[in-house]
Design an enzyme around this catalytic site. Structure first.
Site, PDB file in Angstrom:
ATOM      1  N   ARG A 186      67.086   4.659 -66.605  1.00  0.00           N
ATOM      2  CA  ARG A 186      66.211   5.203 -65.558  1.00  0.00           C
ATOM      3  C   ARG A 186      64.838   5.539 -66.151  1.00  0.00           C
ATOM      4  O   ARG A 186      63.800   5.257 -65.560  1.00  0.00           O
ATOM      5  CB  ARG A 186      66.843   6.468 -64.929  1.00  0.00           C
ATOM      6  CG  ARG A 186      68.107   6.183 -64.140  1.00  0.00           C
ATOM      7  CD  ARG A 186      68.495   7.342 -63.244  1.00  0.00           C
ATOM      8  NE  ARG A 186      68.913   8.536 -63.954  1.00  0.00           N
ATOM      9  CZ  ARG A 186      70.152   8.800 -64.350  1.00  0.00           C
ATOM     10  NH1 ARG A 186      71.117   7.940 -64.104  1.00  0.00           N
ATOM     11  NH2 ARG A 186      70.443   9.928 -64.966  1.00  0.00           N
ATOM     12  N   LYS A 207      54.099   9.672 -43.230  1.00  0.00           N
ATOM     13  CA  LYS A 207      54.727   8.449 -43.776  1.00  0.00           C
ATOM     14  C   LYS A 207      55.714   7.908 -42.747  1.00  0.00           C
ATOM     15  O   LYS A 207      56.891   8.269 -42.736  1.00  0.00           O
ATOM     16  CB  LYS A 207      55.439   8.791 -45.092  1.00  0.00           C
ATOM     17  CG  LYS A 207      56.195   7.628 -45.717  1.00  0.00           C
ATOM     18  CD  LYS A 207      56.567   7.895 -47.162  1.00  0.00           C
ATOM     19  CE  LYS A 207      57.400   6.750 -47.722  1.00  0.00           C
ATOM     20  NZ  LYS A 207      57.610   6.824 -49.158  1.00  0.00           N
ATOM     21  N   LYS A 210      57.437  15.291 -50.771  1.00  0.00           N
ATOM     22  CA  LYS A 210      57.931  14.394 -49.728  1.00  0.00           C
ATOM     23  C   LYS A 210      59.278  14.859 -49.199  1.00  0.00           C
ATOM     24  O   LYS A 210      60.114  15.344 -49.962  1.00  0.00           O
ATOM     25  CB  LYS A 210      58.085  12.973 -50.285  1.00  0.00           C
ATOM     26  CG  LYS A 210      58.280  11.942 -49.194  1.00  0.00           C
ATOM     27  CD  LYS A 210      58.944  10.694 -49.679  1.00  0.00           C
ATOM     28  CE  LYS A 210      60.440  10.869 -49.693  1.00  0.00           C
ATOM     29  NZ  LYS A 210      61.159   9.635 -49.996  1.00  0.00           N
TER      30      LYS A 210
END
Ligand code: 5MM
Length: 348
Positions: free
Chosen positions: A46, A226, A137
């Site tokens: 990752r 968004k 977000k």
């Protein structure tokens, strides 16, 4: 709340020529991405994958205004010990953080979900601010039921209200912490629904969203929206043209999004790379709206790089070339300057 400071960040996030890299896949989601190239979902992989992205030049300097990180990633460092947050800041981009804790079934509303993560959010936002995040977000997930389903259709008014209420509460907490909220109500594009139905549901969703933002005292100058584009479900037999997608999306946004909002950064939602770019480009070619329109893509920015990388350090350059290309193409689309001919030209 310092609205001017929030507005300055939001304006930079949607600066024409640039957009947002959504690299906030939770551990499960990044696992699916890594599995698609046969790589193991471990911390090293990752890190290596994201380090490759964050070190890509000129993409990071020229076409990426901000990066959405996941909790693990905002605390992570590159192999040489440089914190990821510093890598991003040194490239002139803004670090951001996904703060929702994923979805769970919404009680009383079969087939609908609610996003979790409001408990303790004030404290978490304070910590993320200290770690360098200047935007956040939160994603609400809205699914359109099958067109043949007459009983139990989704989304319901109650389901939309619950999700948008949570988005409003999250956004208000972000602004209190000096963090710009990206407000993401995603209508999923899987399924059989028509473009007309997506149009109607997107309109209802955004209408209800802006009512909730108003009622929670959110300053619209300090958010970035968004949304999904108005498209037909992937399994729908009749697919709209790019002109229709662009016109319908602009129409819905004009009907629902106040001009105080500085910018709208679309999600790609599973659109093919070039499709996500050309749809954004078409909207910017049409123009005539008060907000900036750009990208906050995950898959549409990363997929070609992921397939070039294949989890192998030997493919580092090829992966960066692929990421540079998609970032540059979307940068052009955010100004309405993209063309298929440029996209087909392989970058040096
Ligand atoms: C990158 O994926 C994000 C995180 O997903 P999970 O919370 O499910 O792990 C996702 O929220 C993403 O930021 C948006 O959906 C936009 O990404 P796409 O791939 O749709 O452009």
């Amino acid at each position: 709340m310092d609205i001017q400071a929030l507005n300055k960040i939001a304006v930079k996030m949607v600066e024409p020529g640039t957009g947002i890299l959504a690299a906030d896949e939770s551990t499960g989601t990044i696992g699916k991405r890594l599995a698609s190239i046969g790589a193991e979902n471990n911390e090293d992989n990752r890190r290596d994958w994201r380090e490759m992205l964050f070190r890509t030049q000129p993409a990071m300097n020229d076409y990426i205004s901000g990066v959405i990180l996941f909790d693990e990633t905002i605390r992570q460092s590159a192999k040489d010990g440089t914190p990821f947050v510093k890598l991003i800041q040194d490239a002139g981009a803004i670090p951001g953080i996904k703060v929702d804790k994923g979805i769970t079934p919404l009680a009383g509303r079969p087939g609908e979900t609610i996003t979790q993560g409001l408990d303790g959010l004030r404290e978490r936002l304070a910590e993320y601010y200290e770690l360098g995040a200047r935007f956040a977000k939160w994603r609400a997930v809205i699914e359109i039921s099958h067109p043949d389903q007459y009983v139990g259709q989704t989304p319901t008014r109650g389901g939309l209200k619950a999700n948008n209420h949570a988005l409003g509460r999250y956004a208000a907490l972000c602004q209190e912490a000096g963090i710009v909220p990206i407000v993401e109500p995603e209508i999923l594009m899987g399924g059989y629904h028509s473009v007309e139905r997506c149009h109607e549901v997107t309109r209802k969703t955004l209408n209800s969203l802006f009512t909730e933002l108003y009622e929670q005292g959110v300053a619209l100058e300090g958010i970035v929206l968004k949304p999904n584009m108005v498209v037909a479900g992937k399994l729908c037999a009749e697919q709209p043209s790019r002109q229709e997608i662009a016109e319908r999306t602009i129409q819905v946004l004009k009907d629902t999004v106040p001009s105080a909002v500085p910018g709208i950064a679309f999600l790609s939602g599973g659109q093919a790379n070039e499709e996500a770019t050309r749809n954004l480009d078409m909207m910017n070619k049409i123009g005539g709206f008060p907000w900036k329109l750009t990208y906050s893509y995950g898959r549409a920015l990363q997929q070609s790089a992921l397939f070039a990388w294949k989890g192998d350090a030997a493919n580092y350059d090829a992966a960066q070339t692929a990421f540079n290309h998609r970032a540059r193409m979307n940068g052009l689309a955010s100004k309405g300057e993209w063309s298929a001919e440029i996209d087909d030209t392989v970058d040096a």
